[in-house]
Design an enzyme around this catalytic site. Structure first.
Site, PDB file in Angstrom:
ATOM      1  N   THR A  34       0.850  -1.184   0.000  1.00  0.00           N
ATOM      2  CA  THR A  34       0.000   0.000   0.000  1.00  0.00           C
ATOM      3  C   THR A  34       0.888   1.237   0.000  1.00  0.00           C
ATOM      4  O   THR A  34       2.015   1.211   0.488  1.00  0.00           O
ATOM      5  CB  THR A  34      -0.922   0.042   1.232  1.00  0.00           C
ATOM      6  OG1 THR A  34      -0.122   0.201   2.415  1.00  0.00           O
ATOM      7  CG2 THR A  34      -1.743  -1.237   1.349  1.00  0.00           C
ATOM      8  N   HIS A  35       0.349   2.327  -0.536  1.00  0.00           N
ATOM      9  CA  HIS A  35       1.102   3.583  -0.570  1.00  0.00           C
ATOM     10  C   HIS A  35       0.138   4.747  -0.349  1.00  0.00           C
ATOM     11  O   HIS A  35      -0.934   4.780  -0.962  1.00  0.00           O
ATOM     12  CB  HIS A  35       1.817   3.745  -1.917  1.00  0.00           C
ATOM     13  CG  HIS A  35       2.663   4.974  -1.979  1.00  0.00           C
ATOM     14  ND1 HIS A  35       3.865   5.081  -1.299  1.00  0.00           N
ATOM     15  CD2 HIS A  35       2.473   6.171  -2.605  1.00  0.00           C
ATOM     16  CE1 HIS A  35       4.378   6.287  -1.525  1.00  0.00           C
ATOM     17  NE2 HIS A  35       3.559   6.958  -2.308  1.00  0.00           N
TER      18      HIS A  35
END
Length: 199
Positions: free
Chosen positions: A118-119
């Site tokens: 995830t970012h």
């Protein structure tokens, strides 16, 4: 017993990598408990021996392994050891959930194509360690969260899911990041839930 056998045939086994409090991992635990995701977290691994996320796993009886990296350590050896640790659990999927180390060639040779991350930004915009800060500095009106397949680059892998988060006029890095984290958790859960369909 028949129902249990049926579930075991479709359940996605997941190893979670994390470095800190483990709130993303906890969101996945909660979704599994609620029946929203047909998955089993088979191990949690952290590069920080005192990561709170490891304790979250221990409380659930899930193997929790610390694999610290200290400045001056052999990075290639550390990466290969991480690969071997994860391989012991034969996961269908590796979820990098707040894991603050880049995964190296040995790890990706075995788990590339089934490792997601995830970012806290809408990639390809604002990659790297400071997505919310960089979004604020750029003056954008919308940021967001991304789930992507990990490759050898820094936040360059194939995008699987994205969702926007409005940047408010009075936002600072902390407030924007907190709202993005809510969306990150939702996207991680969705990515794990949909994983079988991506194969």
């Amino acid at each position: 017993m028949g129902q249990r056998t049926k579930l075991s045939q479709v359940t996605t086994s997941v190893v979670v990598l994390l470095s800190g409090t483990g709130t993303l991992c906890q969101a996945l635990f909660d979704a599994i408990d609620a029946g929203e995701v047909d998955a089993t977290v088979v191990a949690v691994v952290s590069d920080q021996a005192d990561a709170q996320g490891l304790e979250r796993a221990r409380r659930r009886g899930i193997p929790a392994i610390a694999h610290p990296f200290t400045k001056g350590d052999d990075r290639v050896q550390w990466d290969d050891e991480l690969r071997r640790i994860v391989a012991e659990y034969s996961p269908d999927l590796v979820a990098s959930a707040g894991f603050m180390k880049l995964l190296g060639p040995a790890f990706l040779a075995e788990f590339g194509g089934r490792t997601i991350n995830t970012h806290p930004a809408l990639l390809p915009s604002f990659p790297g360690m400071h997505g919310p800060r960089d979004a604020l500095r750029a003056g954008v009106k919308v940021s967001g969260a991304t789930v992507f397949l990990v490759d050898e680059g820094v936040d360059t892998g194939r995008i699987l899911l994205q969702a926007p988060v409005d940047v408010l006029p009075d936002d600072d890095v902390a407030s924007l990041h907190e709202r993005i984290k809510v969306v990150e958790r939702r996207l991680l859960i969705q990515a794990v839930a949909e994983w079988k369909g991506n194969q």
